[in-house]
Write a protein that holds these residues in place. Structure first.
Motif, mmCIF file in Angstrom:
data_model
loop_
_atom_site.group_PDB
_atom_site.id
_atom_site.type_symbol
_atom_site.label_atom_id
_atom_site.label_comp_id
_atom_site.label_asym_id
_atom_site.label_seq_id
_atom_site.Cartn_x
_atom_site.Cartn_y
_atom_site.Cartn_z
ATOM 1 N N ARG A 1 0.833 -1.197 0.000
ATOM 2 C CA ARG A 1 0.000 0.000 0.000
ATOM 3 C C ARG A 1 0.872 1.253 0.000
ATOM 4 O O ARG A 1 0.558 2.262 -0.660
ATOM 5 C CB ARG A 1 -0.918 -0.022 1.220
ATOM 6 N N GLY A 2 1.997 1.202 0.736
ATOM 7 C CA GLY A 2 2.929 2.327 0.731
ATOM 8 C C GLY A 2 3.544 2.543 -0.640
ATOM 9 O O GLY A 2 3.690 3.686 -1.099
ATOM 10 N N VAL A 3 3.894 1.451 -1.315
ATOM 11 C CA VAL A 3 4.426 1.557 -2.679
ATOM 12 C C VAL A 3 3.397 2.189 -3.605
ATOM 13 O O VAL A 3 3.715 3.062 -4.440
ATOM 14 C CB VAL A 3 4.863 0.178 -3.196
ATOM 15 N N ALA A 4 2.139 1.765 -3.435
ATOM 16 C CA ALA A 4 1.083 2.317 -4.292
ATOM 17 C C ALA A 4 0.874 3.804 -4.013
ATOM 18 O O ALA A 4 0.670 4.607 -4.946
ATOM 19 C CB ALA A 4 -0.216 1.539 -4.050
ATOM 20 N N ASP A 5 0.946 4.198 -2.739
ATOM 21 C CA ASP A 5 0.782 5.614 -2.397
ATOM 22 C C ASP A 5 1.918 6.458 -2.982
ATOM 23 O O ASP A 5 1.688 7.550 -3.539
ATOM 24 C CB ASP A 5 0.734 5.780 -0.873
ATOM 25 N N VAL A 6 3.150 5.986 -2.874
ATOM 26 C CA VAL A 6 4.290 6.725 -3.426
ATOM 27 C C VAL A 6 4.189 6.801 -4.948
ATOM 28 O O VAL A 6 4.470 7.853 -5.565
ATOM 29 C CB VAL A 6 5.609 6.051 -3.000
ATOM 30 N N ALA A 7 3.780 5.694 -5.554
ATOM 31 C CA ALA A 7 3.627 5.701 -7.009
ATOM 32 C C ALA A 7 2.538 6.679 -7.440
ATOM 33 O O ALA A 7 2.669 7.375 -8.467
ATOM 34 C CB ALA A 7 3.299 4.292 -7.500
ATOM 35 N N THR A 8 1.467 6.771 -6.644
ATOM 36 C CA THR A 8 0.392 7.718 -6.958
ATOM 37 C C THR A 8 0.894 9.168 -6.859
ATOM 38 O O THR A 8 0.612 10.019 -7.726
ATOM 39 C CB THR A 8 -0.787 7.497 -6.005
ATOM 40 N N SER A 9 1.645 9.447 -5.814
ATOM 41 C CA SER A 9 2.212 10.800 -5.659
ATOM 42 C C SER A 9 3.166 11.110 -6.805
ATOM 43 O O SER A 9 3.184 12.236 -7.340
ATOM 44 C CB SER A 9 2.938 10.904 -4.321
ATOM 45 N N ARG A 10 3.993 10.160 -7.160
ATOM 46 C CA ARG A 10 4.914 10.376 -8.283
ATOM 47 C C ARG A 10 4.146 10.656 -9.565
ATOM 48 O O ARG A 10 4.525 11.541 -10.366
ATOM 49 C CB ARG A 10 5.801 9.141 -8.459
ATOM 50 N N LYS A 11 3.058 9.918 -9.755
ATOM 51 C CA LYS A 11 2.279 10.139 -10.978
ATOM 52 C C LYS A 11 1.650 11.529 -10.993
ATOM 53 O O LYS A 11 1.602 12.196 -12.047
ATOM 54 C CB LYS A 11 1.185 9.069 -11.074
ATOM 55 N N ARG A 12 1.220 12.018 -9.852
ATOM 56 C CA ARG A 12 0.656 13.357 -9.777
ATOM 57 C C ARG A 12 1.709 14.413 -10.095
ATOM 58 O O ARG A 12 1.448 15.397 -10.824
ATOM 59 C CB ARG A 12 0.072 13.604 -8.394
ATOM 60 N N LEU A 13 2.913 14.226 -9.565
ATOM 61 C CA LEU A 13 3.987 15.162 -9.880
ATOM 62 C C LEU A 13 4.310 15.150 -11.364
ATOM 63 O O LEU A 13 4.569 16.217 -11.966
ATOM 64 C CB LEU A 13 5.242 14.806 -9.067
ATOM 65 N N GLU A 14 4.279 13.984 -11.972
ATOM 66 C CA GLU A 14 4.536 13.892 -13.411
ATOM 67 C C GLU A 14 3.477 14.657 -14.195
ATOM 68 O O GLU A 14 3.790 15.355 -15.185
ATOM 69 C CB GLU A 14 4.584 12.435 -13.843
ATOM 70 N N LEU A 15 2.225 14.552 -13.749
ATOM 71 C CA LEU A 15 1.164 15.294 -14.428
ATOM 72 C C LEU A 15 1.368 16.806 -14.270
ATOM 73 O O LEU A 15 1.200 17.585 -15.235
ATOM 74 C CB LEU A 15 -0.209 14.887 -13.886
ATOM 75 N N GLN A 16 1.726 17.229 -13.049
ATOM 76 C CA GLN A 16 1.984 18.654 -12.831
ATOM 77 C C GLN A 16 3.191 19.142 -13.643
ATOM 78 O O GLN A 16 3.177 20.244 -14.222
ATOM 79 C CB GLN A 16 2.218 18.914 -11.346
ATOM 80 N N LEU A 17 4.234 18.316 -13.698
ATOM 81 C CA LEU A 17 5.401 18.684 -14.501
ATOM 82 C C LEU A 17 5.036 18.831 -15.968
ATOM 83 O O LEU A 17 5.480 19.774 -16.648
ATOM 84 C CB LEU A 17 6.499 17.638 -14.330
#
Length: 263
Positions: free
Chosen positions: A46-62
C-alpha cells in the motif's frame, strides 16, 4: 513479606507458563505469524502504491508546467517579432517562474521515484521471505502433525501392550492353576489305585475278582445258616457238629459247589 510475594509471583508465572505451553498449538502460532507477515506485506504494498500515486501526480503537474512554459516561450517570441518587447519580457518572466516550479517538482519527483524503488525492492524481499516462511510453516505443520499422530499411535500401542501383559499374566495364572489341579487329581488317582487311600464309605469301586469273592462268601454263609436251621428242626434242637464247626464230612450234595465265572 516481600520474599513471600516474590515467590508467589514466580510460582504463579511458572504455572501460567506451563498452562500456556499446554494450551499452545505450534500450528496455530505459525498460522498467526504468517497472517501478521501478510498484513505487513500488504502495508508495504500500500505504501508503494501511495508513493507511485504521488509520483504520478507530480509527473502530471510537470507535464502541465512544461506545457505552459513552452507556450509562454512561443508567446514571448511572437511578441518580440511584433515589436512588443514589453510583452515578450513579461512572457519570459512568467516562464522563468514556471521553470523554478518545474525544477522543484523534478527534485520531488526524483525523491519519490527513489522512495518508490526502495519500497518496491523491500516489498519484493518481504514477499520472498513470506513465501519462504509459508513453505517452512507448512513443512513444520506437517512434521508436527505426523509426530503427533505417531505419538498417539505409540501411546495406543503402549496401552495395548499393557493390556496384553495383564491378559498374559491372567492366562499364566489360569494355566498354573489348571496344571496344579491336574497334578492333584493324578496323585489322588494313584493313591486310590495303590490302596493308600481307603474308601471308608463302602461305596468305592472294587475290582472284578474281589467282587466275585465277596459274592461267593455271602452265598456260603446263607447255605450254612440254612443247613443249621434244618438240623435243628430235624434233631429236636441238636446241633450238627459239622454245621457248628463250619467243617465236617458233609455229603457231596450238601456241599456248595463253588465256581468262578470267567468273564
Amino acid at each position: 513479606m516481600s520474599g513471600v510475594m516474590k515467590r508467589m509471583g514466580m510460582i504463579f508465572r511458572a504455572k501460567a507458563n506451563k498452562a500456556l505451553d499446554r494450551a499452545e498449538d505450534p500450528r496455530e502460532t505459525l498460522d498467526y505469524s504468517y497472517q501478521k507477515q501478510l498484513e505487513l506485506l500488504q502495508k508495504v504494498r500500500r505504501g508503494v502504491a501511495d508513493v507511485a500515486t504521488s509520483r504520478k501526480r507530480l509527473e502530471l503537474q510537470l507535464n502541465q508546467l512544461q506545457s505552459q512554459s513552452g507556450k509562454l516561450e512561443d508567446q514571448g517570441r511572437k511578441a518580440l517579432a511584433l515589436g512588443r518587447e514589453d510583452l515578450a519580457r513579461e512572457a519570459l518572466s512568467r516562464r522563468s517562474s514556471l521553470q523554478q516550479q518545474i525544477s522543484d517538482l523534478e527534485v520531488q519527483h526524483q525523491t519519490l521515484q527513489g522512495e518508490e524503488e526502495k519500497l518496491t525492492l523491500a516489498a519484493q524481499r518481504l514477499q520472498a521471505k513470506v513465501d519462504a516462511f509459508r513453505t517452512k510453516k507448512e513443512t513444520i505443520k506437517a512434521t508436527y502433525t505426523a509426530a503427533q499422530a505417531q505419538t498417539r499411535i505409540a501411546e495406543s500401542f503402549s496401552g495395548i501392550s499393557e493390556e496384553m501383559s495383564d491378559v498374559g499374566l491372567a492366562i499364566q495364572r489360569a494355566e498354573d492353576k489348571t496344571a496344579q489341579l491336574q497334578a492333584r487329581a493324578g496323585a489322588i488317582d494313584e493313591l486310590l489305585a495303590s490302596g493308600a487311600l481307603d474308601d471308608r464309605t463302602g461305596l468305592g469301586s472294587k475290582d472284578d475278582i474281589q467282587a466275585e469273592l465277596d459274592r461267593l462268601s455271602g452265598g456260603t454263609d446263607v447255605e450254612l445258616e440254612l443247613q443249621r436251621m434244618k438240623a435243628e428242626l430235624a434233631g429236636g434242637g441238636a446241633q450238627n457238629p459239622a454245621i457248628e464247626g463250619g467243617t465236617g464230612d458233609a455229603s457231596p450234595q450238601s456241599r456248595p459247589q463253588h465256581r468262578f465265572d470267567k468273564n
